[in-house]
Design an enzyme around this catalytic site. Structure first.
Site, mmCIF file in Angstrom:
data_model
loop_
_atom_site.group_PDB
_atom_site.id
_atom_site.type_symbol
_atom_site.label_atom_id
_atom_site.label_comp_id
_atom_site.label_asym_id
_atom_site.label_seq_id
_atom_site.Cartn_x
_atom_site.Cartn_y
_atom_site.Cartn_z
ATOM 1 N N SER A 84 0.787 -1.238 0.000
ATOM 2 C CA SER A 84 0.000 0.000 0.000
ATOM 3 C C SER A 84 0.819 1.289 0.000
ATOM 4 O O SER A 84 0.507 2.205 -0.767
ATOM 5 C CB SER A 84 -0.974 0.012 1.180
ATOM 6 N N GLU A 141 5.192 -11.184 9.089
ATOM 7 C CA GLU A 141 5.767 -11.865 7.926
ATOM 8 C C GLU A 141 7.157 -11.373 7.564
ATOM 9 O O GLU A 141 7.819 -11.965 6.715
ATOM 10 C CB GLU A 141 4.824 -11.717 6.719
ATOM 11 N N GLY A 147 4.311 0.331 8.965
ATOM 12 C CA GLY A 147 4.056 -0.309 10.248
ATOM 13 C C GLY A 147 5.389 -0.591 10.932
ATOM 14 O O GLY A 147 6.409 -0.783 10.268
ATOM 15 N N ASN A 200 7.837 -7.192 11.523
ATOM 16 C CA ASN A 200 6.883 -6.102 11.286
ATOM 17 C C ASN A 200 5.543 -6.453 11.958
ATOM 18 O O ASN A 200 5.396 -7.546 12.514
ATOM 19 C CB ASN A 200 6.739 -5.902 9.775
ATOM 20 N N PRO A 201 4.535 -5.581 11.877
ATOM 21 C CA PRO A 201 3.288 -5.815 12.636
ATOM 22 C C PRO A 201 2.567 -7.138 12.369
ATOM 23 O O PRO A 201 1.999 -7.718 13.283
ATOM 24 C CB PRO A 201 2.407 -4.633 12.237
ATOM 25 N N CYS A 202 2.538 -7.573 11.144
ATOM 26 C CA CYS A 202 1.767 -8.821 10.925
ATOM 27 C C CYS A 202 2.645 -10.057 10.940
ATOM 28 O O CYS A 202 2.160 -11.175 10.687
ATOM 29 C CB CYS A 202 0.969 -8.699 9.641
ATOM 30 N N CYS A 256 7.108 -2.045 5.977
ATOM 31 C CA CYS A 256 7.600 -2.736 7.177
ATOM 32 C C CYS A 256 8.876 -2.113 7.711
ATOM 33 O O CYS A 256 9.837 -1.905 6.961
ATOM 34 C CB CYS A 256 7.933 -4.185 6.842
HETATM 35 P P1 ADP Z 1 -1.527 -4.021 2.109
HETATM 36 O O1 ADP Z 1 -2.471 -5.034 1.536
HETATM 37 O O2 ADP Z 1 -2.220 -2.759 2.534
HETATM 38 O O3 ADP Z 1 -0.350 -3.724 1.230
HETATM 39 P P2 ADP Z 1 -0.853 -6.013 4.167
HETATM 40 O O4 ADP Z 1 -2.175 -6.359 4.767
HETATM 41 O O5 ADP Z 1 -0.252 -6.987 3.203
HETATM 42 O O6 ADP Z 1 -0.925 -4.563 3.497
HETATM 43 O O7 ADP Z 1 0.167 -5.789 5.350
HETATM 44 C C1 ADP Z 1 1.561 -5.766 5.081
HETATM 45 C C2 ADP Z 1 2.287 -4.972 6.107
HETATM 46 O O8 ADP Z 1 1.940 -3.607 5.975
HETATM 47 C C3 ADP Z 1 1.958 -5.297 7.549
HETATM 48 O O9 ADP Z 1 2.625 -6.399 8.063
HETATM 49 C C4 ADP Z 1 2.431 -4.024 8.215
HETATM 50 O O10 ADP Z 1 3.838 -3.986 8.326
HETATM 51 C C5 ADP Z 1 1.966 -2.978 7.241
HETATM 52 N N1 ADP Z 1 0.606 -2.507 7.582
HETATM 53 C C6 ADP Z 1 -0.568 -3.120 7.362
HETATM 54 N N2 ADP Z 1 -1.618 -2.392 7.828
HETATM 55 C C7 ADP Z 1 -1.078 -1.287 8.362
HETATM 56 C C8 ADP Z 1 -1.598 -0.121 8.999
HETATM 57 N N3 ADP Z 1 -2.888 0.073 9.196
HETATM 58 N N4 ADP Z 1 -0.716 0.798 9.404
HETATM 59 C C9 ADP Z 1 0.580 0.652 9.218
HETATM 60 N N5 ADP Z 1 1.134 -0.399 8.618
HETATM 61 C C10 ADP Z 1 0.339 -1.363 8.203
#
Ligand code: ADP
Length: 583
Positions: free
Chosen positions: A84, A285, A128, A281-283, A100
């Site tokens: 994103s 991976e 994140g 990172n937050p999720c 990340c």
């Molecule tokens: P996207 O589909 O928006 O690209 P993902 O769901 O694949 O994002 O998440 C990938 C990584 O992006 C997460 O592990 C985290 O590091 C970051 N991320 C996801 N959501 C957020 C958020 N609301 N704010 C900040 N970072 C985020």
């Protein structure tokens, strides 16, 4: 310099209705009056051009417009999308493109509040952050300068949480954090239970950093040492089983905390000479060194289906997408402006990228293979080993053109006889919470949550989605009757619908129809060929027991996973921000 205008013959992308909402709310650039400055064509062209322009850095005699067109086609075909922040910020003054980050948290007021500030800057830019709080001295330890006592990692985490709450990310997304504490930290019990109190740490996912020594102590029912992080000296003994059972109980109650296997993660650290990996990172991976950042991108496997191919997969097309995506992601590193000089320095040393997949469950629907079957595991391994190998080849080809990543000589690769690579890691499997909405596919390597459901996206907006491949199968079977469709929408699953033929019920399985062990096997199958880690939730029915969760944790350890997240249906939870809701 003014951006090159989009070529007049550029085809406008086809945008699905859900994507129109998501892109319009958060991704299209807006002027001071809140009105969009670009349409979707403008968005994808802005990104394509900003990323293609980087090729000039290498004196490459490539036509920037031609490369931008390739990138534009790659994204607007929805065969590949970057994370994103790249979609939001490429070609804008903010220019921060990575999702990340990991920041160190040192054991002093200066270092703690520096980390709070750095995190705020990162959140503002759409990234994140992950932190290990393991270096902070335990609660009630002496504070030399004041003669008082320390308040410990958990109380400092609340400060990070509050700061996150206040930083609305430049009008995009609210910030997400990962907090990790080693299992041998003296405050481990408080950490494991820290999310019990509603909302205090809502902006955090938390994970306990488990060690192999700890897992062995659990097996042998031994005590293990709790260690003072300041001097590495054991301060107390603790029953490993007691902690393990507490962990399992909390995960059973609320899904939090998750676990990560630190030794396993560090065995895959490509540059141990630059430091130890303490956090993801937050999720979960993307394990990273302190001050590292990584940009991710995902290939949509649903679209590499080819009915003509014997196994349903167009491997040649997949290879083409991989090569172009690796080039794209390597360019993103240079195009990105990082919030701190030290992050720029770390990122440029290792040049990590994380190419992964989405739409895997859709592909399984298309090739008519049930997710919970040995055939699906075989396909997962074939796909990911192919992606891993081709991505490494592409990175090697880039190294020949542009030079290897600067830390290559001190990395683990030369000793393995591996030739120069442009990137210290190439593969990561992200959750793709928003990307999968934009691409209109299933997320990451997860099974579908439901065949038809209402998705709540941002500010109370509701999107109804029915899986297109399921819909097509119903049509083909002459079963697209309003009563059947309404029932699927109500139940989400066809597992118990007698009016659906058995063969279809077997193929169109959803997350809750799948035995937990298959979730884990699938995670392990993808992990086997992924440099970084795999975002995956092991879904459990509400009736699942604590013993089952304990079994999953042990099995994850044995299968070589880097961590696990479980979620028991209907348990209370405050899931952080990695689904469509975060947008
Ligand atoms: P996207 O589909 O928006 O690209 P993902 O769901 O694949 O994002 O998440 C990938 C990584 O992006 C997460 O592990 C985290 O590091 C970051 N991320 C996801 N959501 C957020 C958020 N609301 N704010 C900040 N970072 C985020």
């Amino acid at each position: 310099t003014a951006p090159l205008p989009a070529p007049a013959d550029l085809p406008a992308p086809v945008i699905n209705p859900n994507a129109t909402i998501v892109l319009g709310k958060r991704y299209l650039r807006k002027g001071p009056d809140g009105r969009p400055l670009e349409d979707e064509t403008g968005l994808f062209w802005r990104v394509a051009l900003a990323i293609a322009s980087q090729e000039a850095n290498y004196g490459e005699e490539r036509d920037v417009t031609a490369t931008a067109r390739q990138f534009y086609d790659l994204m607007t075909s929805y065969k590949f999308l970057p994370n994103s922040p790249t979609l939001m910020n490429a070609g804008t003054p903010l220019g921060q493109l990575a999702a990340c980050f990991v920041l160190p948290v040192g054991d002093s007021m200066e270092e703690i509040f520096d980390a709070v500030k750095f995190a705020a800057l990162i959140h503002k830019s759409g990234g994140g952050t992950g932190f290990s709080f393991s270096r902070l001295r335990a609660k009630h330890s002496r504070v030399g300068s004041t003669g008082g006592v320390a308040s410990g990692p958990v109380s400092f985490m609340r400060i990070f949480n509050t700061a996150t709450e206040q930083v609305k990310q430049g009008g995009t997304r609210r910030g997400a954090n990962m907090g990790i504490l080693r299992v041998d930290h003296p405050d481990i019990k408080e950490f494991i239970t820290c999310k019990e109190h509603e909302h205090a740490l809502d902006n955090f996912n938390i994970s306990v950093g488990l060690t192999e020594a700890f897992m062995q102590a659990v097996d042998a029912n031994r005590d293990y040492d709790l260690i003072d992080p300041r001097d590495g000296i054991a301060t107390a003994r603790q029953s490993a089983r007691e902690i393990f059972e507490l962990l399992v109980r909390k995960a059973w109650e609320s899904g939090d905390p998750g676990i990560v296997f630190l030794d396993r993660i560090n065995r895959d650290n490509p540059t141990p000479a630059l430091g130890e990996i303490e956090s993801t990172n937050p999720c979960g991976e993307q394990p990273l060194l302190p001050y590292e950042a990584c940009n991710l991108g995902s290939i949509n496997l649903a679209l590499i289906f080819s009915p003509a191919a014997p196994d349903g997969v167009d491997w040649e097309e997949l290879a083409r997408i991989i090569r172009l995506s690796v080039r794209f992601l390597d360019n993103v590193i240079d195009a990105s402006q990082y919030p701190l000089p030290i992050i720029t320095e770390m990122v440029r040393k290792n040049r990590k990228i994380g190419l992964g997949v989405m739409g895997f469950a859709d592909l399984l629907y298309r090739v008519r293979v049930p997710y919970d079957s040995p055939e699906a595991l075989v396909l997962a391994e074939r796909l990911m080993s192919f992606i891993q190998a081709e991505a490494q080849k592409a990175s090697a080809a880039l190294a020949a053109e542009r030079g290897p990543f600067p830390a290559f000589d001190v990395s683990v690769f030369p000793a393995k006889g591996q030739g120069p690579l442009r990137n210290a890691t190439t593969t990561t499997i992200a959750p793709t919470g928003t990307l999968s909405i934009i691409a209109g596919c299933s997320s990451g390597v997860e099974p579908l949550f439901a065949l038809s459901f209402a998705r709540h996206v941002m500010d109370g907006e509701k999107l109804v989605e029915t899986n297109p491949y399921f819909r097509a199968a119903l049509d083909a079977a002459g079963l697209s009757r309003p009563d059947i469709i309404a029932e699927v929408a109500r139940k989400g699953s066809v597992a118990h619908m007698e009016e659906i033929p058995e063969a279809l019920r077997r193929i169109f399985v959803t997350a809750m129809d799948i035995e937990p062990v298959w979730h884990l096997r699938m995670q392990a199958a993808f992990q086997k060929y992924t440099d970084n880690a795999v975002s995956k939730t092991v879904n459990l029915p509400n009736t699942a027991t604590k013993e089952e969760i304990a079994g999953i944790y042990r099995m994850a350890f044995e299968l070589g996973c880097k961590g696990v997240t479980v979620y028991r249906d209907g348990c209370k939870t405050a899931q952080v921000l990695c689904t469509g809701e975060a947008g």
